[in-house]
Design a protein around this motif. Sequence first.
Motif, PDB file in Angstrom:
ATOM      1  N   TRP A 113       8.973   2.352   0.015  1.00 41.10           N
ATOM      2  CA  TRP A 113       8.315   1.559  -1.091  1.00 41.10           C
ATOM      3  C   TRP A 113       8.601   2.401  -2.607  1.00 41.10           C
ATOM      4  O   TRP A 113       8.802   1.887  -3.641  1.00 41.10           O
ATOM      5  N   LYS A 140       4.384  -6.542  -1.895  1.00 37.58           N
ATOM      6  CA  LYS A 140       3.050  -7.044  -2.399  1.00 37.58           C
ATOM      7  C   LYS A 140       1.999  -6.375  -1.098  1.00 37.58           C
ATOM      8  O   LYS A 140       0.899  -6.095  -1.390  1.00 37.58           O
ATOM      9  N   SER A 141       2.280  -6.500  -0.049  1.00 37.34           N
ATOM     10  CA  SER A 141       1.441  -6.144   1.077  1.00 37.34           C
ATOM     11  C   SER A 141       1.151  -4.543   0.864  1.00 37.34           C
ATOM     12  O   SER A 141       0.036  -4.084   1.212  1.00 37.34           O
ATOM     13  N   CYS A 142       2.303  -3.779   0.526  1.00 41.20           N
ATOM     14  CA  CYS A 142       1.920  -2.476   0.261  1.00 41.20           C
ATOM     15  C   CYS A 142       0.945  -2.128  -0.941  1.00 41.20           C
ATOM     16  O   CYS A 142      -0.040  -1.168  -1.063  1.00 41.20           O
ATOM     17  N   GLU A 143       1.368  -2.711  -1.932  1.00 37.65           N
ATOM     18  CA  GLU A 143       0.569  -2.591  -3.313  1.00 37.65           C
ATOM     19  C   GLU A 143      -0.959  -3.180  -3.212  1.00 37.65           C
ATOM     20  O   GLU A 143      -1.731  -2.765  -4.119  1.00 37.65           O
ATOM     21  N   ASN A 144      -1.001  -4.093  -2.138  1.00 37.90           N
ATOM     22  CA  ASN A 144      -2.458  -4.512  -1.998  1.00 37.90           C
ATOM     23  C   ASN A 144      -3.379  -3.270  -1.341  1.00 37.90           C
ATOM     24  O   ASN A 144      -4.647  -3.334  -1.278  1.00 37.90           O
ATOM     25  N   LEU A 145      -2.680  -2.246  -0.545  1.00 36.33           N
ATOM     26  CA  LEU A 145      -3.382  -1.133  -0.275  1.00 36.33           C
ATOM     27  C   LEU A 145      -3.558  -0.020  -1.176  1.00 36.33           C
ATOM     28  O   LEU A 145      -2.990   0.245  -2.245  1.00 36.33           O
ATOM     29  N   ALA A 146      -4.914   0.380  -1.267  1.00 41.11           N
ATOM     30  CA  ALA A 146      -5.518   1.378  -2.350  1.00 41.11           C
ATOM     31  C   ALA A 146      -4.660   2.475  -2.781  1.00 41.11           C
ATOM     32  O   ALA A 146      -4.417   2.928  -3.876  1.00 41.11           O
ATOM     33  N   SER A 197      -1.718   1.316  -4.995  1.00 42.96           N
ATOM     34  CA  SER A 197      -2.074   0.868  -6.100  1.00 42.96           C
ATOM     35  C   SER A 197      -2.609   1.895  -7.372  1.00 42.96           C
ATOM     36  O   SER A 197      -2.190   2.001  -8.328  1.00 42.96           O
ATOM     37  N   LYS A 250       7.722  -9.729  -0.570  1.00 38.89           N
ATOM     38  CA  LYS A 250       6.292 -10.195   0.070  1.00 38.89           C
ATOM     39  C   LYS A 250       5.984  -8.727   0.758  1.00 38.89           C
ATOM     40  O   LYS A 250       4.630  -8.286   0.733  1.00 38.89           O
TER      41      LYS A 250
END
Length: 318
Positions: free
Chosen positions: A281, A302-308, A311, A299
């Motif tokens: 990533w 986005k799953s990675c970026e949803n983790l704190a 982000s 996709k």
Amino acid sequence: MPMYRVRPFHRVGGEVLAEQLPACMYRMPNLHRRPSPAASPPPQEEADPSLQALESRQEEILKRLYELKSAVDGLSKMIQTPDADFDVTDIIQTDECSPLTTNAADLDLMLGKDYGALKDIVINANPSFPPLSLLVLHSLLCERYKVLSAVHTHSSVKNVPENLLKCFGEQTKKQPRHEYQLGFTLIWKDVPKPQMKFSIQTMCPIEGEGNIARFLFSLFVQKYNAVTSTLIDSWVDTAIFQLKEGSSKEKGAVLRSMNAALGKTTWLVGNELSVADIVAWCALRQAGGANTAPANVQKWMKSCENLAPFSSVMKLLK
């Protein structure tokens, strides 16, 4: 002047004989005469024990080589048989991963046990090429351990962006040093590649973002089988050397491979986040190909970026 004279051979009774030799010499058996049937066979020489041992050893080695050849031939026939084909993702999905732990004994296992001393990790990195994956792993470590974080600037670097100086956030609440489990110190320094030490006196540095990321992720003491570990290492190397540093053709090939892999599983290797996802990533974000990535890759991003932890690193890319 003549030296000596050899007397001629002469025939007596149909046999070739020679004159009697002097008493100081000895007779030789007649090699031209056929042995009589009653004559005893010549004595056989006894074999040397060392030669017998060498012969036995050679026969044993040849036997083992033959067995190995038979086993390899059987495996090759099995692999070439269409019915024997299998997907390694089936093995990965059935792999039981040990849960991430928060025990200080795990740090003792990985970093060594030293009473009265904080387990301290020191990383040198170039601010021109910030190792984003190490920052993500730092955030993950903060979720598992009590981490004392610090950022410093070496004299070899003149200017460091403000966001890199505060990449660990505001360290406002301070506790006594002995209450922390792990020390994480990042030094912005003019180095060709990231370097890490956790035992300043006794070890040479671990170099390379991928190698350091592997080590930091191992602090979670998450175990994999041989197939899963090999695939994770392969994705880490692919992300560093092809996705991040490769040509446009190599990046395109990696994105296609990632898209195919992510079509079968949630993450790059199995259904659990691994260091391969973190490094890939970060490499894709730094390479600048996130917007043109295939559907499965976007996709996954986005799953990675949803983790704190991801982000928080996203702020450094703005």
